[in-house]
Design a protein around this motif. Sequence first.
Motif, short mmCIF file in Angstrom:
data_model
loop_
_atom_site.label_atom_id
_atom_site.label_comp_id
_atom_site.label_asym_id
_atom_site.label_seq_id
_atom_site.Cartn_x
_atom_site.Cartn_y
_atom_site.Cartn_z
N GLY A 57 0.82 -1.21 0.00
CA GLY A 57 0.00 0.00 0.00
C GLY A 57 0.85 1.25 0.00
O GLY A 57 2.09 1.20 0.10
N LYS A 58 0.20 2.40 -0.12
CA LYS A 58 0.92 3.66 -0.20
C LYS A 58 1.74 3.89 1.07
O LYS A 58 1.22 3.78 2.19
N HIS A 59 3.03 4.20 0.89
CA HIS A 59 3.93 4.40 2.02
C HIS A 59 5.01 5.42 1.64
O HIS A 59 5.28 5.62 0.46
N PRO A 60 5.64 6.05 2.64
CA PRO A 60 6.58 7.14 2.34
C PRO A 60 8.03 6.68 2.25
O PRO A 60 8.43 5.67 2.84
N HIS A 61 8.83 7.47 1.52
CA HIS A 61 10.29 7.34 1.49
C HIS A 61 10.87 8.75 1.41
O HIS A 61 10.24 9.67 0.88
N ASP A 62 12.10 8.90 1.89
CA ASP A 62 12.83 10.15 1.67
C ASP A 62 14.33 9.85 1.66
O ASP A 62 14.79 8.89 2.26
N ASN A 63 15.05 10.68 0.93
CA ASN A 63 16.51 10.62 0.86
C ASN A 63 17.05 9.20 0.66
O ASN A 63 17.91 8.72 1.40
N GLU A 91 2.82 -2.87 -10.92
CA GLU A 91 2.19 -1.57 -11.11
C GLU A 91 2.62 -0.61 -10.01
O GLU A 91 2.55 -0.93 -8.83
N HIS A 92 3.05 0.58 -10.44
CA HIS A 92 3.58 1.59 -9.53
C HIS A 92 2.72 2.85 -9.61
O HIS A 92 2.32 3.26 -10.70
N GLU A 93 2.45 3.45 -8.45
CA GLU A 93 1.76 4.73 -8.40
C GLU A 93 2.40 5.58 -7.32
O GLU A 93 2.74 5.07 -6.24
N ASP A 94 2.63 6.87 -7.60
CA ASP A 94 3.30 7.71 -6.60
C ASP A 94 2.69 9.10 -6.52
O ASP A 94 1.85 9.49 -7.34
N THR A 112 13.25 14.87 -0.95
CA THR A 112 12.57 15.51 0.18
C THR A 112 11.36 14.71 0.67
O THR A 112 10.83 15.00 1.75
N GLY A 113 10.94 13.73 -0.11
CA GLY A 113 9.85 12.87 0.34
C GLY A 113 8.86 12.55 -0.75
O GLY A 113 8.48 13.42 -1.54
N VAL A 114 8.44 11.29 -0.79
CA VAL A 114 7.48 10.84 -1.78
C VAL A 114 6.70 9.66 -1.20
O VAL A 114 7.22 8.91 -0.37
N PHE A 115 5.44 9.53 -1.62
CA PHE A 115 4.64 8.36 -1.28
C PHE A 115 4.47 7.52 -2.54
O PHE A 115 4.31 8.07 -3.64
N HIS A 116 4.51 6.20 -2.38
CA HIS A 116 4.23 5.35 -3.54
C HIS A 116 3.63 4.03 -3.10
O HIS A 116 3.67 3.65 -1.92
N SER A 117 3.03 3.35 -4.06
CA SER A 117 2.50 2.01 -3.84
C SER A 117 2.94 1.12 -4.98
O SER A 117 3.23 1.59 -6.08
N ILE A 122 16.89 16.55 -2.43
CA ILE A 122 16.62 17.00 -3.79
C ILE A 122 15.12 16.88 -4.06
O ILE A 122 14.38 16.21 -3.33
N THR A 123 14.67 17.53 -5.12
CA THR A 123 13.29 17.36 -5.55
C THR A 123 13.09 15.92 -6.02
O THR A 123 13.90 15.41 -6.80
N PRO A 124 12.06 15.22 -5.54
CA PRO A 124 11.86 13.82 -5.95
C PRO A 124 11.79 13.67 -7.47
O PRO A 124 11.25 14.53 -8.16
N GLN A 125 12.36 12.57 -7.96
CA GLN A 125 12.42 12.32 -9.40
C GLN A 125 12.07 10.87 -9.69
O GLN A 125 12.26 9.98 -8.85
N TYR A 126 11.60 10.65 -10.92
CA TYR A 126 11.21 9.31 -11.37
C TYR A 126 11.77 9.07 -12.77
O TYR A 126 11.78 9.97 -13.61
N ASP A 127 12.24 7.87 -13.01
CA ASP A 127 12.72 7.51 -14.34
C ASP A 127 12.46 6.02 -14.57
O ASP A 127 12.50 5.22 -13.62
N GLN A 128 12.18 5.66 -15.80
CA GLN A 128 11.90 4.27 -16.15
C GLN A 128 12.31 4.03 -17.59
O GLN A 128 12.08 4.88 -18.45
N ILE A 129 12.95 2.90 -17.86
CA ILE A 129 13.34 2.56 -19.23
C ILE A 129 13.02 1.10 -19.52
O ILE A 129 12.91 0.28 -18.60
N SER A 130 12.89 0.79 -20.80
CA SER A 130 12.75 -0.58 -21.27
C SER A 130 14.00 -0.92 -22.07
O SER A 130 14.40 -0.17 -22.96
N LEU A 131 14.61 -2.04 -21.76
CA LEU A 131 15.86 -2.46 -22.39
C LEU A 131 15.66 -3.74 -23.19
O LEU A 131 14.77 -4.54 -22.88
N ASN A 132 16.50 -3.92 -24.19
CA ASN A 132 16.50 -5.15 -24.97
C ASN A 132 17.36 -6.19 -24.24
O ASN A 132 18.58 -6.02 -24.14
N ILE A 133 16.73 -7.24 -23.74
CA ILE A 133 17.46 -8.24 -22.95
C ILE A 133 18.55 -8.91 -23.77
O ILE A 133 19.59 -9.32 -23.24
N GLU A 134 18.36 -8.99 -25.10
CA GLU A 134 19.38 -9.60 -25.94
C GLU A 134 20.70 -8.84 -25.91
O GLU A 134 21.77 -9.40 -26.20
#
Length: 237
Positions: A56-62, A75-78, A98-103, A127-139
């Motif tokens: 469930g939704k919970h916090p993280h920081d730094n 599935e991710h939601e923040d 500085t802090g973010v909630f996600h599930s 720092i200001t919270p940031q998000y990044d996601q990529i899809s890679l070719n496993i080959e």
Amino acid sequence: MKTIVHKSETRGHANHGWLNTYHTFSFANYYDPNRMHFGALRVLNDDTVAGGMGFGKHPHDNMEIISIPLSGDLEHEDSMGNVKVIKEGDVQIMSAGTGVFHSEKNKNHDKEVKFLQIWIFPKEKNITPQYDQISLNIEDRHNKLQQIVSPFKNETGVTINQEAWFHMTNLDEGKNIEYHLKKENSGVYVFVLEGEITINSENLSQRDGMGIYDTNSFTLQANTNASVLLMEIPMNF
């Protein structure tokens, strides 16, 4: 070269029914004063989540939080407004700053999702919270190193707020590969996802880990077909 070996059976373990989890380092109810971290690597959790279940939704920081799905769909939601699904071949980073909630939950109701969740101490705090996601070719990791995490936006992989580089490789039996550390005073934590390998005469099997430091390079040899994650992180931070 100095090393520390963590065999899979020495990890912390908890089975909550909906969550079957193994902890390489101290986490939740698992505490070992000798297993708090390896350099800037604080958490390496090996999680299996039942169909339709999740955190469930919970916090993280730094903290730099990296998720690597091994099978299934997570599935991710923040609180930054991201609603994403990550699957095998994807890599996700959340710089909590500085802090973010996600599930996180298993998107599917008819099969498990398996993923690694990794926490890295950040280079810069608040720092200001940031998000990044990529899809890679496993080959692209077949018998070579595929970079999946980097501190630089112009390099391959998700961008992390730490001088850390992650690579994955899938090696055929009998193949070997040499890893050259990118920074002096860094270490590398090697985690065997599948198969058996040898490093510095030490045999490692599935879910074994080895921390390596005080060296510029090392060679990894596959004794069987093997899948391996390598995490280079600062030893002093």
